[in-house]
Design a protein around this motif. Structure first.
Motif, PDB file in Angstrom:
ATOM      1  N   LYS A 145      -4.831  25.441  16.545  1.00 19.25           N
ATOM      2  CA  LYS A 145      -5.646  24.687  17.496  1.00 19.25           C
ATOM      3  C   LYS A 145      -6.740  23.910  16.776  1.00 19.25           C
ATOM      4  CE  LYS A 145      -8.723  25.337  21.375  1.00 19.25           C
ATOM      5  NZ  LYS A 145      -9.829  26.141  21.783  1.00 19.25           N
ATOM      6  N   GLN A 146      -7.403  24.552  15.826  1.00 16.28           N
ATOM      7  CA  GLN A 146      -8.464  23.880  15.064  1.00 16.28           C
ATOM      8  C   GLN A 146      -7.905  22.706  14.263  1.00 16.28           C
ATOM      9  OE1 GLN A 146     -10.156  27.058  12.793  1.00 16.28           O
ATOM     10  NE2 GLN A 146     -11.376  27.837  14.507  1.00 16.28           N
ATOM     11  N   ALA A 147      -6.724  22.876  13.681  1.00 12.01           N
ATOM     12  CA  ALA A 147      -6.106  21.797  12.906  1.00 12.01           C
ATOM     13  C   ALA A 147      -5.768  20.615  13.802  1.00 12.01           C
ATOM     14  CB  ALA A 147      -4.848  22.308  12.206  1.00 12.01           C
ATOM     15  N   ILE A 148      -5.267  20.888  14.987  1.00 13.38           N
ATOM     16  CA  ILE A 148      -4.931  19.814  15.925  1.00 13.38           C
ATOM     17  C   ILE A 148      -6.197  19.084  16.353  1.00 13.38           C
ATOM     18  CG2 ILE A 148      -4.000  19.303  18.207  1.00 13.38           C
ATOM     19  CD1 ILE A 148      -2.157  21.782  17.772  1.00 13.38           C
ATOM     20  N   GLU A 149      -7.231  19.839  16.692  1.00 13.58           N
ATOM     21  CA  GLU A 149      -8.479  19.234  17.168  1.00 13.58           C
ATOM     22  C   GLU A 149      -9.196  18.441  16.080  1.00 13.58           C
ATOM     23  OE1 GLU A 149     -10.518  22.611  18.747  1.00 13.58           O
ATOM     24  OE2 GLU A 149      -9.518  22.460  20.695  1.00 13.58           O
ATOM     25  N   SER A 150      -9.030  18.840  14.821  1.00 14.53           N
ATOM     26  CA  SER A 150      -9.690  18.126  13.723  1.00 14.53           C
ATOM     27  C   SER A 150      -8.867  16.929  13.237  1.00 14.53           C
ATOM     28  CB  SER A 150      -9.987  19.076  12.572  1.00 14.53           C
ATOM     29  OG  SER A 150      -8.783  19.557  12.017  1.00 14.53           O
ATOM     30  N   GLY A 151      -7.709  16.685  13.834  1.00 14.65           N
ATOM     31  CA  GLY A 151      -6.926  15.499  13.513  1.00 14.65           C
ATOM     32  C   GLY A 151      -5.969  15.663  12.351  1.00 14.65           C
ATOM     33  N   ARG A 152      -5.626  16.890  11.990  1.00 13.30           N
ATOM     34  CA  ARG A 152      -4.694  17.102  10.886  1.00 13.30           C
ATOM     35  C   ARG A 152      -3.235  17.088  11.341  1.00 13.30           C
ATOM     36  NH1 ARG A 152      -7.825  21.900   9.452  1.00 13.30           N
ATOM     37  NH2 ARG A 152      -9.737  21.142   8.538  1.00 13.30           N
ATOM     38  N   GLY A 154      -3.968  22.215   3.554  1.00 11.69           N
ATOM     39  CA  GLY A 154      -4.580  22.414   2.252  1.00 11.69           C
ATOM     40  C   GLY A 154      -6.019  21.964   2.215  1.00 11.69           C
ATOM     41  N   SER A 155      -6.613  22.085   1.035  1.00  5.39           N
ATOM     42  CA  SER A 155      -8.010  21.702   0.844  1.00  5.39           C
ATOM     43  C   SER A 155      -8.094  20.209   0.537  1.00  5.39           C
ATOM     44  CB  SER A 155      -8.617  22.505  -0.305  1.00  5.39           C
ATOM     45  OG  SER A 155      -7.935  22.201  -1.499  1.00  5.39           O
ATOM     46  N   ALA A 156      -9.307  19.722   0.414  1.00  6.23           N
ATOM     47  CA  ALA A 156      -9.502  18.291   0.166  1.00  6.23           C
ATOM     48  C   ALA A 156      -8.918  17.862  -1.178  1.00  6.23           C
ATOM     49  CB  ALA A 156     -10.988  17.959   0.223  1.00  6.23           C
ATOM     50  N   THR A 157      -8.938  18.750  -2.165  1.00  5.10           N
ATOM     51  CA  THR A 157      -8.428  18.397  -3.495  1.00  5.10           C
ATOM     52  C   THR A 157      -6.918  18.565  -3.599  1.00  5.10           C
ATOM     53  OG1 THR A 157      -8.891  20.629  -4.281  1.00  5.10           O
ATOM     54  CG2 THR A 157     -10.580  18.953  -4.658  1.00  5.10           C
ATOM     55  N   ALA A 158      -6.346  19.425  -2.786  1.00  3.92           N
ATOM     56  CA  ALA A 158      -4.902  19.680  -2.866  1.00  3.92           C
ATOM     57  C   ALA A 158      -4.259  19.522  -1.494  1.00  3.92           C
ATOM     58  CB  ALA A 158      -4.645  21.068  -3.420  1.00  3.92           C
ATOM     59  N   MET A 159      -4.550  18.406  -0.838  1.00  2.00           N
ATOM     60  CA  MET A 159      -4.020  18.154   0.502  1.00  2.00           C
ATOM     61  C   MET A 159      -2.552  17.774   0.413  1.00  2.00           C
ATOM     62  SD  MET A 159      -4.944  17.964   3.756  1.00  2.00           S
ATOM     63  CE  MET A 159      -6.707  17.713   3.762  1.00  2.00           C
ATOM     64  N   THR A 160      -1.731  18.400   1.243  1.00  3.10           N
ATOM     65  CA  THR A 160      -0.330  18.025   1.336  1.00  3.10           C
ATOM     66  C   THR A 160      -0.060  17.544   2.747  1.00  3.10           C
ATOM     67  OG1 THR A 160       0.355  20.258   1.948  1.00  3.10           O
ATOM     68  CG2 THR A 160       0.424  19.698  -0.396  1.00  3.10           C
ATOM     69  N   GLU A 161       0.753  16.520   2.853  1.00  7.84           N
ATOM     70  CA  GLU A 161       1.094  15.964   4.155  1.00  7.84           C
ATOM     71  C   GLU A 161       2.601  16.023   4.324  1.00  7.84           C
ATOM     72  OE1 GLU A 161       0.920  11.579   5.922  1.00  7.84           O
ATOM     73  OE2 GLU A 161      -1.062  12.449   5.581  1.00  7.84           O
ATOM     74  N   LYS A 162       3.047  16.682   5.394  1.00  9.80           N
ATOM     75  CA  LYS A 162       4.466  16.813   5.673  1.00  9.80           C
ATOM     76  C   LYS A 162       4.803  16.061   6.948  1.00  9.80           C
ATOM     77  CE  LYS A 162       4.877  21.473   3.820  1.00  9.80           C
ATOM     78  NZ  LYS A 162       5.220  22.859   4.118  1.00  9.80           N
ATOM     79  N   THR A 163       5.924  15.375   6.929  1.00  7.77           N
ATOM     80  CA  THR A 163       6.459  14.771   8.138  1.00  7.77           C
ATOM     81  C   THR A 163       7.712  15.549   8.498  1.00  7.77           C
ATOM     82  OG1 THR A 163       5.619  12.617   7.463  1.00  7.77           O
ATOM     83  CG2 THR A 163       7.291  12.635   9.185  1.00  7.77           C
ATOM     84  N   VAL A 164       7.688  16.194   9.657  1.00  5.47           N
ATOM     85  CA  VAL A 164       8.788  17.070  10.050  1.00  5.47           C
ATOM     86  C   VAL A 164       9.372  16.611  11.382  1.00  5.47           C
ATOM     87  CG1 VAL A 164       7.881  19.063   8.817  1.00  5.47           C
ATOM     88  CG2 VAL A 164       7.264  18.730  11.184  1.00  5.47           C
ATOM     89  N   ILE A 165      10.652  16.925  11.546  1.00 13.61           N
ATOM     90  CA  ILE A 165      11.360  16.678  12.794  1.00 13.61           C
ATOM     91  C   ILE A 165      11.590  18.034  13.454  1.00 13.61           C
ATOM     92  CG2 ILE A 165      13.432  15.698  13.862  1.00 13.61           C
ATOM     93  CD1 ILE A 165      11.839  13.607  12.357  1.00 13.61           C
ATOM     94  N   VAL A 166      11.246  18.166  14.718  1.00  8.29           N
ATOM     95  CA  VAL A 166      11.436  19.420  15.451  1.00  8.29           C
ATOM     96  C   VAL A 166      12.921  19.606  15.716  1.00  8.29           C
ATOM     97  CG1 VAL A 166      10.878  20.687  17.551  1.00  8.29           C
ATOM     98  CG2 VAL A 166       9.159  19.192  16.512  1.00  8.29           C
ATOM     99  N   GLU A 167      13.488  20.667  15.179  1.00  6.89           N
ATOM    100  CA  GLU A 167      14.923  20.947  15.326  1.00  6.89           C
ATOM    101  C   GLU A 167      15.199  21.979  16.415  1.00  6.89           C
ATOM    102  OE1 GLU A 167      17.349  19.398  13.769  1.00  6.89           O
ATOM    103  OE2 GLU A 167      16.058  18.228  12.456  1.00  6.89           O
TER     104      GLU A 167
END
Length: 139
Positions: free
Chosen positions: A34-41, A66-79
């Motif tokens: 919930k926090q991740a969604i609300e913070s725009g991640r 991840g953290s600011a220095t090691a941020m990873t961004e994934k694009t996923v498809i809901v299966e």
């Protein structure tokens, strides 16, 4: 007698985003999801969403972790959809990561690794520190 959680025999067609992120093991708790969604991640279709957004099979999500220095961004498809959190192999069935996302994460991981090569493996000892100081003073 009716089950208190509803009818489990029917397949889910929609589920809340925070619950799915928790079940797919992107976040340890629903509160963290919930926090991740609300913070725009977490983005749905390229834009920010609310925690209560209902997702269905085939939707595309972008998730930053991840953290600011090691941020990873994934694009996923809901299966698949699940309201229950299972083990890691069960969670892998719920989504598939896009090829572009896998390549992008590999590229950024390689860049982070190369950036760390500039750092020495250990601190200089007393003799090496004196040599460095002499070198600096002579220039």
């Amino acid at each position: 007698m009716k089950n208190s959680k509803g009818n489990n025999n029917q397949e889910l067609t929609k589920i809340r985003l925070d619950k799915w992120l928790w079940a797919a093991r992107f976040y340890r708790t629903r509160t963290l999801a919930k926090q991740a969604i609300e913070s725009g991640r977490v983005h749905y279709g390229g834009s920010r969403v609310k925690t209560s957004k209902e997702i269905s099979i085939g939707d595309e999500l972008t998730i930053r972790q991840g953290s600011a220095t090691a941020m990873t961004e994934k694009t996923v498809i809901v299966e698949a959809l699940s309201a229950q959190r299972g083990n890691a192999t069960a969670a892998e069935i719920l989504y598939s990561e896009t090829e572009e996302s896998v390549n992008r994460r590999a590229y950024y991981a390689e860049q982070r690794k190369l950036a760390n090569l500039a750092r020495p493996d250990n601190k200089p000892n007393k003799k090496e520190r004196r040599d460095l100081q002499r070198f600096k003073n002579n220039q």
